[in-house]
Design a protein around this motif. Sequence first.
Motif, PDB file in Angstrom:
ATOM      1  N   UNK A  95       0.843  -1.205   0.000  1.00  0.00           N
ATOM      2  CA  UNK A  95       0.000   0.000   0.000  1.00  0.00           C
ATOM      3  C   UNK A  95       0.871   1.245   0.000  1.00  0.00           C
ATOM      4  N   UNK A  96       0.560   2.169  -0.912  1.00  0.00           N
ATOM      5  CA  UNK A  96       1.322   3.415  -1.042  1.00  0.00           C
ATOM      6  C   UNK A  96       0.351   4.583  -0.916  1.00  0.00           C
ATOM      7  N   UNK A  97       0.545   5.410   0.092  1.00  0.00           N
ATOM      8  CA  UNK A  97      -0.239   6.623   0.288  1.00  0.00           C
ATOM      9  C   UNK A  97       0.660   7.815   0.014  1.00  0.00           C
ATOM     10  N   UNK A  98       0.198   8.736  -0.811  1.00  0.00           N
ATOM     11  CA  UNK A  98       1.056   9.859  -1.213  1.00  0.00           C
ATOM     12  C   UNK A  98       0.328  11.185  -1.025  1.00  0.00           C
ATOM     13  N   UNK A  99       1.064  12.161  -0.532  1.00  0.00           N
ATOM     14  CA  UNK A  99       0.534  13.515  -0.406  1.00  0.00           C
ATOM     15  C   UNK A  99       0.659  14.227  -1.751  1.00  0.00           C
ATOM     16  N   UNK A 100      -0.454  14.819  -2.213  1.00  0.00           N
ATOM     17  CA  UNK A 100      -0.442  15.579  -3.465  1.00  0.00           C
ATOM     18  C   UNK A 100      -0.428  17.071  -3.164  1.00  0.00           C
ATOM     19  N   UNK A 101       0.316  17.813  -3.978  1.00  0.00           N
ATOM     20  CA  UNK A 101       0.388  19.266  -3.798  1.00  0.00           C
ATOM     21  C   UNK A 101      -0.698  20.003  -4.573  1.00  0.00           C
ATOM     22  N   UNK A 102      -1.172  19.379  -5.672  1.00  0.00           N
ATOM     23  CA  UNK A 102      -2.218  20.011  -6.478  1.00  0.00           C
ATOM     24  C   UNK A 102      -2.933  18.925  -7.285  1.00  0.00           C
ATOM     25  N   UNK A 103      -3.973  19.323  -8.034  1.00  0.00           N
ATOM     26  CA  UNK A 103      -4.788  18.354  -8.767  1.00  0.00           C
ATOM     27  C   UNK A 103      -3.981  17.632  -9.851  1.00  0.00           C
ATOM     28  N   UNK A 104      -3.078  18.354 -10.522  1.00  0.00           N
ATOM     29  CA  UNK A 104      -2.265  17.740 -11.575  1.00  0.00           C
ATOM     30  C   UNK A 104      -1.338  16.684 -10.979  1.00  0.00           C
ATOM     31  N   UNK A 105      -0.742  17.007  -9.855  1.00  0.00           N
ATOM     32  CA  UNK A 105       0.118  16.070  -9.138  1.00  0.00           C
ATOM     33  C   UNK A 105      -0.681  14.819  -8.768  1.00  0.00           C
ATOM     34  N   UNK A 106      -1.912  15.029  -8.299  1.00  0.00           N
ATOM     35  CA  UNK A 106      -2.780  13.914  -7.915  1.00  0.00           C
ATOM     36  C   UNK A 106      -3.071  12.987  -9.103  1.00  0.00           C
ATOM     37  N   UNK A 120      -3.997  17.152   2.011  1.00  0.00           N
ATOM     38  CA  UNK A 120      -4.244  17.699   3.358  1.00  0.00           C
ATOM     39  C   UNK A 120      -4.623  19.172   3.386  1.00  0.00           C
ATOM     40  N   UNK A 121      -3.945  20.003   2.583  1.00  0.00           N
ATOM     41  CA  UNK A 121      -4.257  21.429   2.593  1.00  0.00           C
ATOM     42  C   UNK A 121      -5.649  21.690   2.036  1.00  0.00           C
ATOM     43  N   UNK A 122      -5.985  21.055   0.900  1.00  0.00           N
ATOM     44  CA  UNK A 122      -7.304  21.248   0.298  1.00  0.00           C
ATOM     45  C   UNK A 122      -8.406  20.726   1.217  1.00  0.00           C
ATOM     46  N   UNK A 123      -8.195  19.524   1.772  1.00  0.00           N
ATOM     47  CA  UNK A 123      -9.216  18.924   2.625  1.00  0.00           C
ATOM     48  C   UNK A 123      -9.421  19.736   3.894  1.00  0.00           C
ATOM     49  N   UNK A 124      -8.328  20.239   4.474  1.00  0.00           N
ATOM     50  CA  UNK A 124      -8.456  21.063   5.670  1.00  0.00           C
ATOM     51  C   UNK A 124      -9.168  22.364   5.338  1.00  0.00           C
ATOM     52  N   UNK A 125      -8.887  22.904   4.150  1.00  0.00           N
ATOM     53  CA  UNK A 125      -9.572  24.124   3.721  1.00  0.00           C
ATOM     54  C   UNK A 125     -11.074  23.928   3.648  1.00  0.00           C
ATOM     55  N   UNK A 126     -11.497  22.779   3.115  1.00  0.00           N
ATOM     56  CA  UNK A 126     -12.927  22.482   3.021  1.00  0.00           C
ATOM     57  C   UNK A 126     -13.542  22.358   4.402  1.00  0.00           C
ATOM     58  N   UNK A 127     -12.843  21.685   5.308  1.00  0.00           N
ATOM     59  CA  UNK A 127     -13.379  21.498   6.657  1.00  0.00           C
ATOM     60  C   UNK A 127     -13.526  22.828   7.372  1.00  0.00           C
ATOM     61  N   UNK A 128     -12.518  23.687   7.225  1.00  0.00           N
ATOM     62  CA  UNK A 128     -12.581  24.992   7.881  1.00  0.00           C
ATOM     63  C   UNK A 128     -13.689  25.846   7.281  1.00  0.00           C
ATOM     64  N   UNK A 129     -13.815  25.807   5.944  1.00  0.00           N
ATOM     65  CA  UNK A 129     -14.852  26.590   5.280  1.00  0.00           C
ATOM     66  C   UNK A 129     -16.236  26.194   5.780  1.00  0.00           C
ATOM     67  N   UNK A 130     -16.477  24.890   5.896  1.00  0.00           N
ATOM     68  CA  UNK A 130     -17.781  24.429   6.382  1.00  0.00           C
ATOM     69  C   UNK A 130     -18.003  24.836   7.832  1.00  0.00           C
ATOM     70  N   UNK A 131     -16.951  24.767   8.644  1.00  0.00           N
ATOM     71  CA  UNK A 131     -17.112  25.088  10.065  1.00  0.00           C
ATOM     72  C   UNK A 131     -17.382  26.565  10.302  1.00  0.00           C
ATOM     73  N   UNK A 132     -16.883  27.448   9.402  1.00  0.00           N
ATOM     74  CA  UNK A 132     -17.105  28.880   9.613  1.00  0.00           C
ATOM     75  C   UNK A 132     -18.411  29.361   8.983  1.00  0.00           C
ATOM     76  N   UNK A 133     -19.026  28.502   8.140  1.00  0.00           N
ATOM     77  CA  UNK A 133     -20.339  28.852   7.595  1.00  0.00           C
ATOM     78  C   UNK A 133     -21.360  28.902   8.723  1.00  0.00           C
ATOM     79  N   UNK A 134     -21.272  27.952   9.648  1.00  0.00           N
ATOM     80  CA  UNK A 134     -22.227  27.877  10.751  1.00  0.00           C
ATOM     81  C   UNK A 134     -21.582  27.214  11.951  1.00  0.00           C
TER      82      UNK A 134
END
Length: 222
Positions: A95-106, A120-134
């Motif tokens: 099993x190989x798990x890799x961190x991607x820097x952008x969509x092209x890299x992914x 991680x950066x994109x996913x954390x951004x989504x989580x924070x965005x949802x949490x600050x909506x409400x």
Amino acid sequence: MSKEFAVIGLGRFGGSICRELSNEGMDVLAIDKNEDRVNEFKNIASHAVIADSTDEETLKELGIKNIEHVIVAIGDNIQASILTTVILTDLHIKKITVKANNDYHEKILNRIGANQVVHPERDMGKRIAHSIISNNILDYLELSDEYSIVEVKAGKKMAGKSLIDLDIRANYGCNVVAIKQGSDINVSPSAEDLLDEQDVLIVIGGDRDLARFEKHLVIEER
């Protein structure tokens, strides 16, 4: 029995994974080119070594072929990340798990054999965005490109109503998979039970459906 992991790249992301795996009692081989970073993890990981992961012979000498799960957390060098992933694929790592820097890299990582690609950066951004909506949106986790799971407080809009009254599945196409009531978690919630304002619902669904659910039942006017 502990599993064996290797973490390549000991920056903020890789270092965090290395610490957590080690805290859970896993055997972790920590690898980085930076001597200071490796020294930081000598007393944390099972083994911490200075090495260039783009050198196949070096990885072989480290016994990487005996590791069942390798996490490539190289953050500042896309070329090194890709080449390391290619080598691990050629070595038939389970099993190989890799961190991607952008969509092209992914996209490249998916094509060359990575089993799991994380953003991680994109996913954390989504989580924070949802949490600050409400304040009622407590957590948000992306399951795939189109499906996610959210943890929301019932709030005033759902308080005093039952799951039958709300009919979330029919109205929004989402499923309530569990309800937290204080310290208790009910994974088979009764459709007739009335919700309290402080109850927490775990809801799974398509991103568009969840957006409608949040807009109409979760987000409250301030």
